[in-house]
Design a protein around this motif. Structure first.
Motif, PDB file in Angstrom:
ATOM      1  N   ASP A  66       0.828  -1.195   0.000  1.00 32.54           N
ATOM      2  CA  ASP A  66       0.000   0.000   0.000  1.00 32.54           C
ATOM      3  C   ASP A  66       0.866   1.250   0.000  1.00 32.54           C
ATOM      4  N   TYR A  67       0.612   2.102  -0.981  1.00 30.56           N
ATOM      5  CA  TYR A  67       1.303   3.378  -1.104  1.00 30.56           C
ATOM      6  C   TYR A  67       0.411   4.486  -0.579  1.00 30.56           C
ATOM      7  N   ALA A  68       1.008   5.470   0.099  1.00 29.98           N
ATOM      8  CA  ALA A  68       0.254   6.605   0.630  1.00 29.98           C
ATOM      9  C   ALA A  68       1.046   7.890   0.418  1.00 29.98           C
ATOM     10  N   LEU A  69       0.347   8.943   0.082  1.00 27.99           N
ATOM     11  CA  LEU A  69       0.940  10.263  -0.074  1.00 27.99           C
ATOM     12  C   LEU A  69       1.269  10.821   1.305  1.00 27.99           C
ATOM     13  N   GLU A  70       2.504  11.301   1.483  1.00 28.45           N
ATOM     14  CA  GLU A  70       2.914  11.906   2.746  1.00 28.45           C
ATOM     15  C   GLU A  70       3.032  13.416   2.651  1.00 28.45           C
ATOM     16  N   VAL A  71       3.627  13.907   1.559  1.00 28.87           N
ATOM     17  CA  VAL A  71       3.834  15.340   1.374  1.00 28.87           C
ATOM     18  C   VAL A  71       3.512  15.684  -0.073  1.00 28.87           C
ATOM     19  N   GLY A  72       2.776  16.770  -0.244  1.00 27.35           N
ATOM     20  CA  GLY A  72       2.475  17.238  -1.589  1.00 27.35           C
ATOM     21  C   GLY A  72       1.049  16.943  -1.971  1.00 27.35           C
ATOM     22  N   PRO A  73       0.759  17.084  -3.219  1.00 30.04           N
ATOM     23  CA  PRO A  73       1.709  17.399  -4.284  1.00 30.04           C
ATOM     24  C   PRO A  73       2.131  18.868  -4.265  1.00 30.04           C
ATOM     25  N   VAL A  74       3.392  19.079  -4.607  1.00 28.49           N
ATOM     26  CA  VAL A  74       3.933  20.416  -4.788  1.00 28.49           C
ATOM     27  C   VAL A  74       4.027  20.623  -6.291  1.00 28.49           C
ATOM     28  N   TRP A  84       6.132   9.909  -0.684  1.00 31.22           N
ATOM     29  CA  TRP A  84       5.188   8.834  -0.389  1.00 31.22           C
ATOM     30  C   TRP A  84       5.827   7.811   0.546  1.00 31.22           C
ATOM     31  N   SER A  85       4.971   6.994   1.109  1.00 30.57           N
ATOM     32  CA  SER A  85       5.444   5.852   1.897  1.00 30.57           C
ATOM     33  C   SER A  85       4.750   4.606   1.370  1.00 30.57           C
ATOM     34  N   ALA A  86       5.395   3.481   1.556  1.00 30.32           N
ATOM     35  CA  ALA A  86       4.825   2.199   1.144  1.00 30.32           C
ATOM     36  C   ALA A  86       5.040   1.192   2.264  1.00 30.32           C
ATOM     37  N   ALA A  87       4.047   0.343   2.455  1.00 29.17           N
ATOM     38  CA  ALA A  87       4.152  -0.719   3.452  1.00 29.17           C
ATOM     39  C   ALA A  87       3.477  -1.952   2.892  1.00 29.17           C
ATOM     40  N   GLY A  88       4.077  -3.094   3.144  1.00 27.06           N
ATOM     41  CA  GLY A  88       3.495  -4.315   2.609  1.00 27.06           C
ATOM     42  C   GLY A  88       4.033  -5.562   3.276  1.00 27.06           C
ATOM     43  N   THR A 108      10.141   4.500   1.764  1.00 23.89           N
ATOM     44  CA  THR A 108       9.614   5.784   1.313  1.00 23.89           C
ATOM     45  C   THR A 108      10.286   6.194   0.016  1.00 23.89           C
ATOM     46  N   GLY A 109       9.752   7.219  -0.593  1.00 21.58           N
ATOM     47  CA  GLY A 109      10.357   7.735  -1.803  1.00 21.58           C
ATOM     48  C   GLY A 109       9.771   9.069  -2.198  1.00 21.58           C
ATOM     49  N   MET A 110      10.336   9.606  -3.262  1.00 21.19           N
ATOM     50  CA  MET A 110       9.853  10.867  -3.815  1.00 21.19           C
ATOM     51  C   MET A 110       9.696  10.715  -5.317  1.00 21.19           C
ATOM     52  N   ASP A 111       8.628  11.281  -5.827  1.00 19.94           N
ATOM     53  CA  ASP A 111       8.363  11.283  -7.261  1.00 19.94           C
ATOM     54  C   ASP A 111       8.382  12.712  -7.767  1.00 19.94           C
ATOM     55  N   ILE A 112       8.912  12.875  -8.946  1.00 19.61           N
ATOM     56  CA  ILE A 112       8.748  14.108  -9.710  1.00 19.61           C
ATOM     57  C   ILE A 112       8.150  13.677 -11.037  1.00 19.61           C
ATOM     58  N   LEU A 113       7.059  14.304 -11.406  1.00 22.50           N
ATOM     59  CA  LEU A 113       6.366  13.948 -12.644  1.00 22.50           C
ATOM     60  C   LEU A 113       6.124  15.201 -13.465  1.00 22.50           C
ATOM     61  N   ARG A 114       6.256  15.059 -14.773  1.00 20.95           N
ATOM     62  CA  ARG A 114       5.985  16.167 -15.694  1.00 20.95           C
ATOM     63  C   ARG A 114       4.624  15.930 -16.333  1.00 20.95           C
ATOM     64  N   VAL A 115       3.778  16.957 -16.309  1.00 23.27           N
ATOM     65  CA  VAL A 115       2.425  16.858 -16.825  1.00 23.27           C
ATOM     66  C   VAL A 115       2.351  17.476 -18.221  1.00 23.27           C
ATOM     67  N   VAL A 116       1.731  16.738 -19.134  1.00 23.68           N
ATOM     68  CA  VAL A 116       1.445  17.231 -20.478  1.00 23.68           C
ATOM     69  C   VAL A 116      -0.005  16.894 -20.787  1.00 23.68           C
ATOM     70  N   ASP A 117      -0.791  17.909 -21.116  1.00 24.29           N
ATOM     71  CA  ASP A 117      -2.203  17.716 -21.464  1.00 24.29           C
ATOM     72  C   ASP A 117      -2.973  16.906 -20.423  1.00 24.29           C
ATOM     73  N   GLY A 118      -2.709  17.177 -19.147  1.00 20.36           N
ATOM     74  CA  GLY A 118      -3.464  16.553 -18.070  1.00 20.36           C
ATOM     75  C   GLY A 118      -3.062  15.138 -17.693  1.00 20.36           C
ATOM     76  N   LYS A 119      -1.939  14.655 -18.238  1.00 13.71           N
ATOM     77  CA  LYS A 119      -1.448  13.314 -17.888  1.00 13.71           C
ATOM     78  C   LYS A 119       0.050  13.387 -17.644  1.00 13.71           C
ATOM     79  N   PHE A 120       0.564  12.389 -16.929  1.00 16.38           N
ATOM     80  CA  PHE A 120       1.991  12.353 -16.666  1.00 16.38           C
ATOM     81  C   PHE A 120       2.732  11.852 -17.906  1.00 16.38           C
TER      82      PHE A 120
END
Length: 140
Positions: A66-74, A84-88, A108-120
């Protein structure tokens, strides 16, 4: 970017939590993924099909994950960052893992995603993979 990305981020986490049908809703057809493989090399992934296979493959070694958002989105311009954090529970199947089935993992981890036309369209992931590897008793 003035667009509210919360619905997109919510679907992103639902995808990581096992609803792989959402890949089409969250990712452009040619999404590029920048990640590290278990052996430390670069993981070149391009496209929804490869993203689906990668997420499904990552989940397949766990009975629950299970993944959960911890901080953000910024959000800044076309970029979205979040922690995010994950536990399983490990279900087996990772080469070199000495942990018993049923071992609990958390990382835990961090994602950076670039958005184009409403999708990653592009995805950079930086996770504490070394923590998960230690919990699974995988030596480098």
């Amino acid at each position: 970017m003035t667009t509210n990305v919360s619905p997109l981020v919510d679907k992103w986490f639902r995808m990581w939590n096992g609803d792989l049908a959402l890949v089409e809703d969250v990712a452009t057809p040619d999404i590029r993924v920048h990640a590290t493989k278990l052996d430390g090399g670069e993981l070149p992934l391009v496209g929804r099909e490869e993203l689906t296979g990668w997420v499904g493959g990552a989940r397949s070694a766990f009975t629950t994950l299970d993944y959960a958002l911890e901080v953000g989105p910024v959000v800044e311009d076309d970029l979205v960052a979040m922690r995010w954090s994950a536990a399983g529970v490990y279900g087996g199947g990772i080469p070199g893992a000495a942990a018993e089935r049923g071992a609990k993992v958390a990382f835990t981890g961090m994602d950076i995603l670039r958005v184009v036309d409403g999708k990653f369209a592009e995805y950079w992931i930086n996770s504490d993979l070394h923590v998960m590897l230690a919990q699974l008793k995988i030596s480098a």
